[in-house]
Design a protein around this motif. Structure first.
Motif, short mmCIF file in Angstrom:
data_model
loop_
_atom_site.label_atom_id
_atom_site.label_comp_id
_atom_site.label_asym_id
_atom_site.label_seq_id
_atom_site.Cartn_x
_atom_site.Cartn_y
_atom_site.Cartn_z
N SER A 12 43.34 43.16 39.73
CA SER A 12 42.88 43.69 38.45
C SER A 12 42.05 44.96 38.67
O SER A 12 41.18 45.01 39.55
N TYR A 13 42.31 45.99 37.85
CA TYR A 13 41.55 47.23 37.93
C TYR A 13 40.42 47.27 36.89
O TYR A 13 39.75 48.29 36.75
N ASN A 14 40.28 46.17 36.18
CA ASN A 14 39.21 46.09 35.19
C ASN A 14 37.93 45.50 35.76
O ASN A 14 36.86 45.65 35.17
N ILE A 15 38.04 44.79 36.85
CA ILE A 15 36.90 44.08 37.43
C ILE A 15 36.67 44.63 38.83
O ILE A 15 37.55 44.60 39.69
N HIS A 16 35.47 45.14 39.05
CA HIS A 16 35.13 45.78 40.32
C HIS A 16 33.96 45.03 40.95
O HIS A 16 32.91 44.85 40.31
N GLU A 17 34.12 44.60 42.17
CA GLU A 17 33.05 43.90 42.89
C GLU A 17 32.53 44.80 43.99
O GLU A 17 33.30 45.34 44.80
N LEU A 18 31.20 44.94 44.03
CA LEU A 18 30.55 45.81 45.00
C LEU A 18 29.51 44.99 45.77
O LEU A 18 28.71 44.26 45.16
N PHE A 20 43.86 39.22 37.44
CA PHE A 20 42.58 38.81 38.04
C PHE A 20 42.80 37.71 39.07
O PHE A 20 42.22 37.75 40.18
N ASN A 21 43.60 36.69 38.72
CA ASN A 21 43.84 35.58 39.64
C ASN A 21 44.53 36.04 40.92
O ASN A 21 44.35 35.44 41.99
N GLU A 22 45.32 37.10 40.81
CA GLU A 22 46.02 37.62 41.99
C GLU A 22 45.23 38.72 42.70
O GLU A 22 45.74 39.38 43.60
N SER A 23 43.99 38.93 42.28
CA SER A 23 43.06 39.90 42.91
C SER A 23 43.61 41.32 42.88
O SER A 23 43.45 42.09 43.83
N ARG A 68 32.37 36.38 37.70
CA ARG A 68 33.82 36.59 37.72
C ARG A 68 34.48 35.94 36.50
O ARG A 68 35.39 36.51 35.89
N ILE A 69 34.03 34.71 36.18
CA ILE A 69 34.60 34.01 35.01
C ILE A 69 34.28 34.79 33.73
O ILE A 69 35.14 34.94 32.85
N PHE A 70 33.06 35.30 33.63
CA PHE A 70 32.65 36.06 32.45
C PHE A 70 33.50 37.33 32.32
O PHE A 70 33.99 37.66 31.22
N ALA A 71 33.70 38.04 33.42
CA ALA A 71 34.50 39.27 33.40
C ALA A 71 35.96 38.96 33.03
O ALA A 71 36.61 39.71 32.27
N LYS A 72 36.46 37.86 33.55
CA LYS A 72 37.84 37.46 33.26
C LYS A 72 38.02 37.09 31.80
O LYS A 72 39.01 37.46 31.14
N THR A 73 37.03 36.37 31.24
CA THR A 73 37.15 35.85 29.87
C THR A 73 37.07 36.96 28.84
O THR A 73 37.83 36.96 27.86
N ILE A 74 36.16 37.93 29.02
CA ILE A 74 35.99 38.96 27.99
C ILE A 74 37.19 39.91 27.95
O ILE A 74 37.39 40.63 26.95
#
Length: 592
Positions: A89-95, A84-87, A57-63
C-alpha cells in the motif's frame, strides 16, 4: 517445506476486535471513525508488546477502507485493504525513528507528505520509536505536525513518552496503552493453542502470562519456545522447567513447614531449590510474593488481586485460613529485611537460612509467649502507673529466720509481713522507698514469665517513673542542688553524656522549689528530659522537699560580631562617633 512464522507475527491483530486488553482505546478510535472526527496527529505510548504499532496499522487500514462494516471494522476485501495486507500500500508509510532520526530524514518525510494518496482518502505516516528523534529533528517536524495537508495523518508510537518534547505532545491526541492483564493474556493464549492444536494446562498458561510481564508479544514468543521444547502436549512441569521458574508447590510446602515449626524440612527444601540452580535472591523475592498473595487471599474482597488460575487461587485461600495475620505480617517483615541485606551479605546462603529459621519460629514463640508486646494493657499499667511494681520484683527469701514470718517497716511507717507477701512474689527493702526499688527489666521478666533473650528494650523516654512519697518541705539552695546532682550521676551510674548535660552548666533556683537545668543545645535538652522524672524523684528524697519541679532552658550564647572588612570597621567607628559618617558624606570620601 512451508516457511515457519512465529505466533507474534502470524496472529498479529488485523482488526480492532482482535486487539487484546486495550478496549477503551479501540472503542475511542472506532467512534472517531464513525463520527468522522479524525485528528491530524496521534501519540500511542505504553510498554513494549501491548499493541501500539498494531493499533496504528489497523487504524490506518480502517480509515482508508472503502467498505467499512457496520461495527466500523475494515472489510479486508477492498483494493486498499488487500494492498495493505500484502504490504504494497502506498497510502500507509511506516518510519523507524531509531534509524531515521536526523533533520535530513525529517525533511524527506515533509516532502513526501505533500503527495496525495493514490487509493483511499488519507496518507497515514506511522513513526515508531519517535522518542529517538534528535532535538533538531523534532523542531524541524513541528510545523508540519501542527498544520499538515488535509490528507495526511501522523501516528507516533513510543515506549518513553517523557523523552518527547512538550511542543510535540501538545500537538497530538495522546493514548496511553495499558499492560496486558494476566487473565486477558491467558484467554488469548488459549485461543491460539486451540488454533495450533496444542494441549496445554491452564496453570502453565498463567506462568507464561506472568513471565511476559504484561507484554503480549513476549507471551507469544515464550509460547513458541515451550512448544518447540515440549511438542503439542505441554504440562505445567514442562513450562516451569523450560522457563526456570520455581514451582508454586515449593512455596506452599514451605509455608506449611513454617506453621509447623519444622526447621529441618525448611532447610532441606532450600538446599533442593539451590541445587536446581535457582538464585537465592529470586527465591527470597518469590517467597515474599507468595506470602503477600496468602495475605491477599485472607479477605474475599482482595482475592481478585491474585493473578493466578482458579485452582491455584483456591490453594491460596485454603492456606490463608491456616495462617494468622500476625504471622504473615512478621514473615513479610523478615523477608523484606533479608531482601534489603542480601547484596551486602558476605554469606548470602547463611542469611537466607537464618531468615527461614526465624520464620519457622514465629508460631512457636507466640505459643510460648516469648514475644514482648509493649502494647499489652498489663505492661502499660506497670510502666505508666507504677502499680505494684515492687510486687513483681522477686528476691531470695532471707536466711536465718527458719522460715518464720518477719516484719519489715517501710519509710512511710507501714508494716509488711515478708512471709505472706513472699507467697505473692513481694519483698520490700527496709532501706529503700517503694519506687526506688523498681526494676523494669525484672518487672517484665516476672510479670510476663518470658525469656530475657526474647525481650526487647524499652524506650526510656516512654517510662514514667512512680512518684516518690515525700512529706517534707525543707528549703533548697544552689549549693545543695549542685552537690546532689553530682551525687545522682555517680549513684545512678549515668553516662558521660548525661553528666555533661546536667552538670556542665550551673542550675538556677527559682521560687524556692523550681530547679532549672541549663543546657547548651537541644540534644542535651533531650537527654535531660529523658531522665527528668528520675532526677526530680532523687532530689525530692535527698533534699526532703515534695514540691521540687525540674525545668530545662537552653543557654543563649551571644557571640561578638567580628570585623573583617574596611566597611565593617568604619561602621563600628561611626557607632562610636557619628560625626565620621557626616564627614564621609559631606566630602564624598571612599575607602582605599
Amino acid at each position: 517445506m512451508e516457511n515457519y512464522i512465529v505466533s507474534a507475527r502470524k496472529y498479529r491483530p488485523s482488526i480492532f476486535s482482535s486487539v487484546v486488553g486495550q478496549q477503551s482505546i479501540t472503542v475511542t478510535l472506532k467512534n472517531a471513525i464513525k463520527n468522522n472526527h479524525l485528528a491530524h496527529a496521534y501519540l500511542f505510548c505504553g510498554p513494549r508488546g501491548v499493541g501500539k504499532t498494531s493499533c496504528a496499522r489497523i487504524f490506518a487500514k480502517t480509515i482508508n477502507c472503502s467498505n467499512i462494516s457496520s461495527d466500523f471494522e475494515a472489510c479486508d476485501e477492498c483494493e486498499s485493504c488487500v494492498a495493505f495486507n500484502e504490504s504494497r500500500s502506498y497510502n500507509i508509510h511506516e518510519l523507524d525513528a531509531a534509524s531515521n532520526n536526523s533533520v535530513e530524514d525529517i525533511r524527506t518525510l515533509i516532502d513526501q507528505v505533500r503527495i496525495p494518496p493514490q487509493i483511499g482518502s488519507y496518507s497515514v505516516y506511522i513513526i515508531d520509536e519517535v522518542h529517538m528523534l534528535s532535538a533538531s529533528a523534532f523542531n524541524a517536524f513541528l510545523k508540519t505536525l501542527e498544520e499538515p495537508p488535509a490528507h495526511a495523518i501522523f501516528v507516533l508510537a513510543t515506549t518513553e513518552k517523557h523523552k518527547i518534547l512538550p511542543t510535540i505532545l501538545s500537538r497530538c491526541q495522546i493514548f496511553d496503552f495499558n499492560r496486558i492483564k494476566v487473565e486477558d493474556a491467558v484467554k488469548h493464549l488459549k485461543e491460539i493453542a486451540i488454533k495450533e492444536s496444542v494441549i496445554i494446562e491452564e496453570e502453565g498458561l498463567n506462568v507464561i502470562a506472568q513471565k511476559a510481564d504484561g507484554a503480549m508479544r513476549d507471551a507469544l514468543s515464550i509460547f513458541d519456545q515451550i512448544v518447540s521444547f515440549s511438542g503439542k502436549e505441554i504440562s505445567f512441569e514442562n513450562v516451569i522447567q523450560n522457563l526456570n521458574v520455581l514451582d508454586y508447590d515449593y512455596y506452599f510446602k514451605m509455608v506449611d513447614a513454617f506453621l509447623d515449626g519444622k526447621v529441618t524440612d525448611v532447610l532441606l527444601m532450600l538446599n533442593e531449590i539451590i541445587e536446581k540452580g535457582f538464585d537465592g535472591h529470586h527465591f527470597v523475592a518469590g517467597l515474599s510474593a507468595h506470602i503477600r498473595d496468602v495475605l491477599v487471599g485472607k479477605d474475599p474482597v482482595t482475592i481478585q488481586l491474585l493473578e493466578v488460575s482458579d485452582s491455584v487461587k483456591q490453594k491460596y485461600v485454603d492456606q490463608s485460613k491456616k495462617c494468622p495475620l500476625d504471622f504473615l505480617y512478621e514473615a513479610l517483615k523478615i523477608l523484606n529485611q533479608c531482601d534489603i541485606s542480601f547484596k551486602g551479605s558476605q554469606n548470602q546462603r547463611l542469611l537466607i537460612e537464618l531468615s527461614l529459621i526465624q520464620l519457622s519460629q514465629i508460631i512457636e514463640l507466640k505459643k510460648k509467649g516469648l514475644k514482648l508486646n509493649l502494647n499489652s494493657k498489663k505492661l502499660q499499667k506497670i510502666i505508666v502507673e507504677g502499680e505494684a511494681i515492687s510486687a513483681v520484683v522477686k528476691q531470695p527469701e532471707p536466711q536465718g529466720n527458719n522460715g518464720k514470718a518477719t516484719q519489715t517497716v517501710s519509710d512511710t511507717g507501714q508494716t509488711y509481713n515478708s512471709k505472706k507477701e513472699k507467697s505473692k512474689g513481694v519483698t520490700v527493702s527496709p532501706k529503700s522507698n517503694f519506687a526506688s526499688s523498681v526494676s523494669i527489666k525484672q518487672a517484665m521478666n516476672s510479670g510476663n514469665t518470658r525469656s530475657t533473650n526474647a525481650a526487647k528494650p524499652i524506650d526510656k523516654k516512654a517510662i514514667s517513673f512512680a512518684e516518690v512519697v515525700v512529706v517534707g518541705n525543707e528549703p533548697i539552695t544552689q549549693e545543695k542542688v549542685e552537690a546532689k546532682l553530682k551525687e545522682y550521676i555517680i549513684a545512678k551510674g549515668k553516662s558521660d553524656r548525661i553528666r555533661l548535660a546536667i552538670t556542665v552548666n550551673k542550675p538556677k533556683i527559682l521560687d524556692s522549689n523550681r530547679v532549672v537545668l541549663m543546657v547548651s543545645n537541644p540534644l542535651q535538652e533531650d537527654d535531660v528530659i529523658a531522665v527528668k522524672n528520675e532526677v526530680r524523684n532523687y532530689l525530692k528524697k535527698e533534699l526532703n522537699n515534695s514540691e521540687i519541679q525540674i525545668e530545662t532552658e537552653i543557654i543563649q550564647i551571644i557571640t561578638e560580631k567580628r570585623m573583617y572588612t574596611d566597611s565593617d570597621r568604619f561602621n563600628y567607628l561611626c557607632e562610636k562617633n557619628p560625626a565620621l559618617g557626616l564627614l564621609k558624606h559631606k566630602f564624598a570620601l571612599d575607602f582605599e
